[in-house]
Design a protein around this motif. Structure first.
Motif, PDB file in Angstrom:
ATOM      1  N   CYS A  80      16.440  78.878  13.192  1.00 47.94           N
ATOM      2  CA  CYS A  80      16.070  80.273  12.965  1.00 47.94           C
ATOM      3  C   CYS A  80      16.598  81.133  14.108  1.00 47.94           C
ATOM      4  O   CYS A  80      16.892  80.639  15.198  1.00 47.94           O
ATOM      5  CB  CYS A  80      14.547  80.445  12.871  1.00 47.94           C
ATOM      6  SG  CYS A  80      13.749  79.401  11.646  1.00 47.94           S
ATOM      7  N   SER A  81      16.695  82.428  13.839  1.00 51.68           N
ATOM      8  CA  SER A  81      17.009  83.384  14.900  1.00 51.68           C
ATOM      9  C   SER A  81      15.685  83.894  15.460  1.00 51.68           C
ATOM     10  O   SER A  81      15.037  84.754  14.868  1.00 51.68           O
ATOM     11  CB  SER A  81      17.843  84.540  14.340  1.00 51.68           C
ATOM     12  OG  SER A  81      18.080  85.508  15.350  1.00 51.68           O
ATOM     13  N   ASN A  86      14.784  92.895  10.109  1.00 49.87           N
ATOM     14  CA  ASN A  86      14.916  92.008   8.950  1.00 49.87           C
ATOM     15  C   ASN A  86      14.205  90.682   9.158  1.00 49.87           C
ATOM     16  O   ASN A  86      14.634  89.649   8.652  1.00 49.87           O
ATOM     17  CB  ASN A  86      16.391  91.754   8.647  1.00 49.87           C
ATOM     18  CG  ASN A  86      17.120  91.132   9.838  1.00 49.87           C
ATOM     19  OD1 ASN A  86      16.629  91.197  10.963  1.00 49.87           O
ATOM     20  ND2 ASN A  86      18.271  90.534   9.580  1.00 49.87           N
ATOM     21  N   SER A  87      13.124  90.667   9.903  1.00 48.83           N
ATOM     22  CA  SER A  87      12.422  89.414  10.187  1.00 48.83           C
ATOM     23  C   SER A  87      11.613  88.966   8.978  1.00 48.83           C
ATOM     24  O   SER A  87      11.102  89.786   8.206  1.00 48.83           O
ATOM     25  CB  SER A  87      11.497  89.588  11.393  1.00 48.83           C
ATOM     26  OG  SER A  87      10.512  90.559  11.128  1.00 48.83           O
ATOM     27  N   THR A  98      15.105  85.236  10.485  1.00 48.89           N
ATOM     28  CA  THR A  98      14.789  85.836  11.782  1.00 48.89           C
ATOM     29  C   THR A  98      13.278  85.835  11.982  1.00 48.89           C
ATOM     30  O   THR A  98      12.527  86.335  11.132  1.00 48.89           O
ATOM     31  CB  THR A  98      15.321  87.276  11.861  1.00 48.89           C
ATOM     32  OG1 THR A  98      16.739  87.256  11.717  1.00 48.89           O
ATOM     33  CG2 THR A  98      14.968  87.905  13.206  1.00 48.89           C
ATOM     34  N   ILE A  99      12.829  85.277  13.087  1.00 52.69           N
ATOM     35  CA  ILE A  99      11.408  85.224  13.436  1.00 52.69           C
ATOM     36  C   ILE A  99      11.156  86.221  14.564  1.00 52.69           C
ATOM     37  O   ILE A  99      11.776  86.126  15.638  1.00 52.69           O
ATOM     38  CB  ILE A  99      10.975  83.809  13.868  1.00 52.69           C
ATOM     39  CG1 ILE A  99      11.382  82.775  12.813  1.00 52.69           C
ATOM     40  CG2 ILE A  99       9.485  83.769  14.125  1.00 52.69           C
ATOM     41  CD1 ILE A  99      10.647  82.894  11.512  1.00 52.69           C
ATOM     42  N   ASP A 100      10.274  87.167  14.337  1.00 47.20           N
ATOM     43  CA  ASP A 100       9.919  88.197  15.318  1.00 47.20           C
ATOM     44  C   ASP A 100       8.727  87.703  16.135  1.00 47.20           C
ATOM     45  O   ASP A 100       7.608  87.586  15.622  1.00 47.20           O
ATOM     46  CB  ASP A 100       9.572  89.496  14.582  1.00 47.20           C
ATOM     47  CG  ASP A 100       9.169  90.614  15.539  1.00 47.20           C
ATOM     48  OD1 ASP A 100       9.143  90.376  16.756  1.00 47.20           O
ATOM     49  OD2 ASP A 100       8.862  91.721  15.057  1.00 47.20           O
ATOM     50  N   THR A 107       6.373  87.651  11.631  1.00 49.55           N
ATOM     51  CA  THR A 107       6.054  88.248  12.927  1.00 49.55           C
ATOM     52  C   THR A 107       4.902  87.470  13.552  1.00 49.55           C
ATOM     53  O   THR A 107       3.839  87.317  12.936  1.00 49.55           O
ATOM     54  CB  THR A 107       5.660  89.726  12.784  1.00 49.55           C
ATOM     55  OG1 THR A 107       6.749  90.450  12.213  1.00 49.55           O
ATOM     56  CG2 THR A 107       5.325  90.326  14.141  1.00 49.55           C
ATOM     57  N   PRO A 144      13.240  93.265  15.570  1.00 52.06           N
ATOM     58  CA  PRO A 144      14.247  93.164  14.511  1.00 52.06           C
ATOM     59  C   PRO A 144      13.734  93.786  13.214  1.00 52.06           C
ATOM     60  O   PRO A 144      12.536  93.779  12.932  1.00 52.06           O
ATOM     61  CB  PRO A 144      14.455  91.653  14.368  1.00 52.06           C
ATOM     62  CG  PRO A 144      13.185  91.048  14.875  1.00 52.06           C
ATOM     63  CD  PRO A 144      12.695  91.955  15.958  1.00 52.06           C
ATOM     64  N   ARG A 179      13.598  85.946  17.962  1.00 50.40           N
ATOM     65  CA  ARG A 179      13.749  87.103  18.843  1.00 50.40           C
ATOM     66  C   ARG A 179      12.467  87.280  19.647  1.00 50.40           C
ATOM     67  O   ARG A 179      11.402  87.561  19.080  1.00 50.40           O
ATOM     68  CB  ARG A 179      14.026  88.358  18.021  1.00 50.40           C
ATOM     69  CG  ARG A 179      15.227  88.232  17.101  1.00 50.40           C
ATOM     70  CD  ARG A 179      16.522  88.117  17.875  1.00 50.40           C
ATOM     71  NE  ARG A 179      17.682  88.004  17.003  1.00 50.40           N
ATOM     72  CZ  ARG A 179      18.340  89.046  16.511  1.00 50.40           C
ATOM     73  NH1 ARG A 179      17.944  90.273  16.813  1.00 50.40           N
ATOM     74  NH2 ARG A 179      19.377  88.875  15.721  1.00 50.40           N
TER      75      ARG A 179
END
Length: 712
Positions: A331-332, A190-191, A300-302, A194, A188, A334
């Motif tokens: 959280c989103s 926009n995380s 967003t969490i990568d 990471t 992603p 991914r």
């Protein structure tokens, strides 16, 4: 846990160390010298302490020149069991003796003891009552004054608290928005954080907290919780969300943060950094995810899924998955990785992750849309269709790049064009009809469900066109001499059907479909037997075993259709001891790694014979290459015996000779199982029973027995 036999360079002794490579130093149990763990030479390693202790004892005996006496003593495990039995026997004996002694004592003095107890109770009961009565009389006035003062000083607060506490259902506000967890192959953009899944939970939770955005979000959430709310409501919100930290007054910290205390924020973050360490509970690590779930922002969490994740113990991996599941509540999350790693993660930990494998974004289009695109892009006689038919012709619907080139008459460059597409034509992988997997040196292509459905549609179209051609030919060309018929696509007539009671003379080892192999591994419990009710078609050649190896997981899957004990175990033994296994799974260099196998062959051959049950190990074997040659000879000998059975070339009765073949196959299969286990290779054996329901009574009579014998 692994037990290592290591040696001391100071006193030349040997001792056992648990997971020595995970430690920085190791102290000799004999002389006390402190060693750097990285420089210690490991003489032997095993998951079972008894086996490692047995090897250490053997080394010490050989060093002392007492090997002959050592051979006459029971092994370590047997001695330990016998000593434990002696201890239990002695304990039971002493327990019985004590019971008898106390019983005799009570019989002799029970009446005197009861009389003495009643007398003492009467004496001291009166004295105790007198003492408490004097104490109450002395401090009665002071106690009444203290109670009245406390009621006067805190009456308003107490009455307000009691009024609020009468209604236990505190109105808890609805805070936050729901998060999600998805599979993806694209990172992603926009995380806010990471994470690399290559370390235990303590390091991963710490990495999340080191992110500035996450810390700011946590402080904002705590301020929002406490904004214009009393302590009772704050406590109810935290309790409803399951947020609690051991040894911490969390509601008090939240109140201080709401008042603008920067020290309270730092105290809270420092307390969170301790989660996942030492005696901190797993629930403490969930606080971050549960707090973020109360926020109106969905960060967003990568999460980068790497092969190092599977180097962790299963219990550690499960804790990481539970932590990610809590993060996904607000959280989103991914999960970024290859499709094969997604499948492996889903198969291993599907019960811990709130994600469906349908969320894999490898093919964003549905199966129907992919088939529709293929109908528009591909011609009926195109090279891409020829590749799809070559894949479907395989029992495992999978071919290596080299095998595909041979089957479809392709050059490497043309194969790449047909698989991945060009500017002028579509590729079958691009269309989502097939997928490739494996390392760069060992790539494979497998047929996907969309590819099968496209071929089914194409066959229906061809069959319909053939019927139209036939009808047109019958009207315009009544003479059979001038008829032009398209190639038939109908199934062979029953009288031409292959007789499955007689096997063909040559049986190849087929490729097991990847989806089949992954399903077999996922459905089999660890060190157990799994039963799956799934409709199966009979194979054209029931003597053809299936073979699949997952290099990333270092896991081998072999499969065979069960028609009888001899046929099944011959297939399994051939698959396990095939050239494919020794080329890709157990090459000579793996057996000779660190010289461990050669050392055992030279100095501890009897251990490999007895404890590890490795057969086909004559004295002429010196290294891994020699042993592989012996096992390949054993597989060839097994095949020769089946040929002799087919020709009737044997002196005993057929039943006796079939028993000899079955025992030989069981021995070879068992040796391969132990050899794979010795090298830490995972193994799953699949038994295919296409007619089990029809032949239930007949199959069960020998299924249980033969599987019990072969389940090593």
């Amino acid at each position: 846990m692994t037990y290592n036999v290591v040696g001391c360079s100071t006193c030349h002794g040997f001792w056992l160390v648990e997971d020595v490579r995970e430690q920085q130093t190791a102290q000799c149990r004999l002389c006390g010298h402190q060693h750097d763990a990285k420089t210690l030479r490991i003489r032997f390693s095993h998951d079972e302490r008894e086996v490692a202790a047995q090897v250490r004892a053997r080394i010490l005996a050989e060093k002392a020149g007492e090997r002959e006496r050592f051979e006459n003593v029971e092994n370590y495990a047997a001695l330990e069991t016998r000593i434990q039995q002696d201890i239990e026997t002695q304990a039971e004996f002493l327990e019985q003796e004590a019971k008898e002694a106390f019983s005799e004592y009570y019989s002799a003095f029970g009446e005197e003891y009861e009389q003495y107890h009643d007398r003492m109770n009467a004496v001291f009961s009166d004295e105790a009552k007198e003492a408490f009565s004097e104490y109450y009389s002395a401090f009665e006035a002071e106690a009444a004054e203290v109670g009245q003062w406390w009621m006067g000083a805190f009456r308003e607060e107490l009455e307000e608290y009691l009024e609020r506490s009468d209604d236990l259902d505190v109105d808890v506000p609805d805070l936050g928005i729901a998060g999600e967890m998805t599979f993806t192959q694209q990172p992603p953009i926009n995380s806010v954080a990471t994470i690399a899944l290559n370390k235990p939970l303590s390091s991963i939770s710490k990495a999340v907290l080191e992110t500035d955005h996450v810390r700011e979000m946590l402080a904002d959430v705590l301020r929002e919780i406490a904004e214009e709310r009393d302590s009772l409501t704050i406590a109810a919100i935290l309790d409803d969300a399951g947020i609690e930290l051991e040894d911490s007054n969390l509601p008090g910290l939240v109140t201080q943060i709401a008042k603008g205390s920067s020290d309270a924020v730092e105290t809270f973050i420092d307390r969170l950094r301790l989660t996942g360490h030492g005696r901190s509970s797993l629930e403490d690590t969930f606080v971050v995810g549960r707090l973020l779930a109360l926020s109106d922002e969905e960060p967003t969490i990568d999460v980068r899924l790497s092969e190092s994740f599977w180097n962790l113990d299963r219990s550690q991996r499960e804790m990481v998955c539970e932590y990610l599941a809590e993060l996904a509540a607000g959280c989103s999350v991914r999960l970024v990785g290859s499709g094969l790693r997604h499948q492996r993660l889903f198969a291993d930990h599907r019960d811990k992750l709130p994600v469906s494998y349908d969320s894999n974004t490898q093919h964003p289009e549905s199966v129907g849309k992919r088939v529709e695109r293929a109908r528009e892009e591909l011609g009926q006689n195109s090279t891409q269709v020829r590749i799809l038919r070559a894949l479907r012709a395989e029992s495992g619907q999978t071919l290596s790049y080299s095998a595909l080139d041979s089957a479809a008459s392709l050059s490497p460059s043309r194969r790449s064009q047909c698989l991945h597409g060009t500017s002028s034509e579509a590729g079958i992988i691009e269309l989502g009809l097939a997928a490739d997997f494996g390392t760069d040196q060992n790539k494979h292509v497998e047929l996907l469900r969309a590819g099968e459905q496209y071929l089914d549609w194409l066959d229906d179209e061809i069959a319909q066109q053939r019927r139209l051609d036939d009808a047109f030919s019958e009207v315009c060309n009544p003479s059979d001499d001038s008829r032009v018929n398209t190639r038939t696509h109908e199934a062979p007539s029953p009288e031409d059907d292959t007789d499955r009671t007689r096997l063909p003379h040559h049986h190849s080892i087929g490729w097991l479909a990847r989806w089949n192999a992954i399903g077999a591994v996922a459905s089999a419990p660890e060190n157990g037997v799994g039963i799956v009710d799934y409709p199966l078609q009979e194979k054209d050649d029931r003597g053809e075993p299936g073979w699949y190896y997952d290099a990333d997981r270092d896991h081998l899957v072999v499969s065979a259709e069960y028609d009888g004990p001899m046929q099944f175990w011959v297939c399994i033994a051939r698959a396990l001891a095939s050239t494919r296994t020794f080329n890709r799974v157990l090459p000579p260099e793996r057996l000779d790694e660190d010289g461990q196998f050669a050392e055992f062959v030279e100095n501890h051959r009897d251990f490999l014979w007895s404890s590890r049950c490795l057969g086909y190990l004559p004295n002429r074997v010196e290294d891994g290459a020699d042993y592989i040659a012996e096992l390949r000879d054993a597989e060839n000998h097994l095949c020769d015996m089946t040929k002799r059975l087919n020709r009737g070339d044997f002196e005993c009765s057929e039943a006796e000779f079939r028993g000899v073949i079955t025992r030989e196959a069981l021995g070879l299969a068992g040796t391969m199982v132990h050899l794979l286990d010795l090298n830490d290779v995972g193994l799953t054996r699949e038994v295919r029973l296409p007619k089990f329901a029809q032949n239930f009574d007949a199959d069960c009579t020998h299924l249980h027995k033969t599987f019990a014998i072969g389940a090593v």
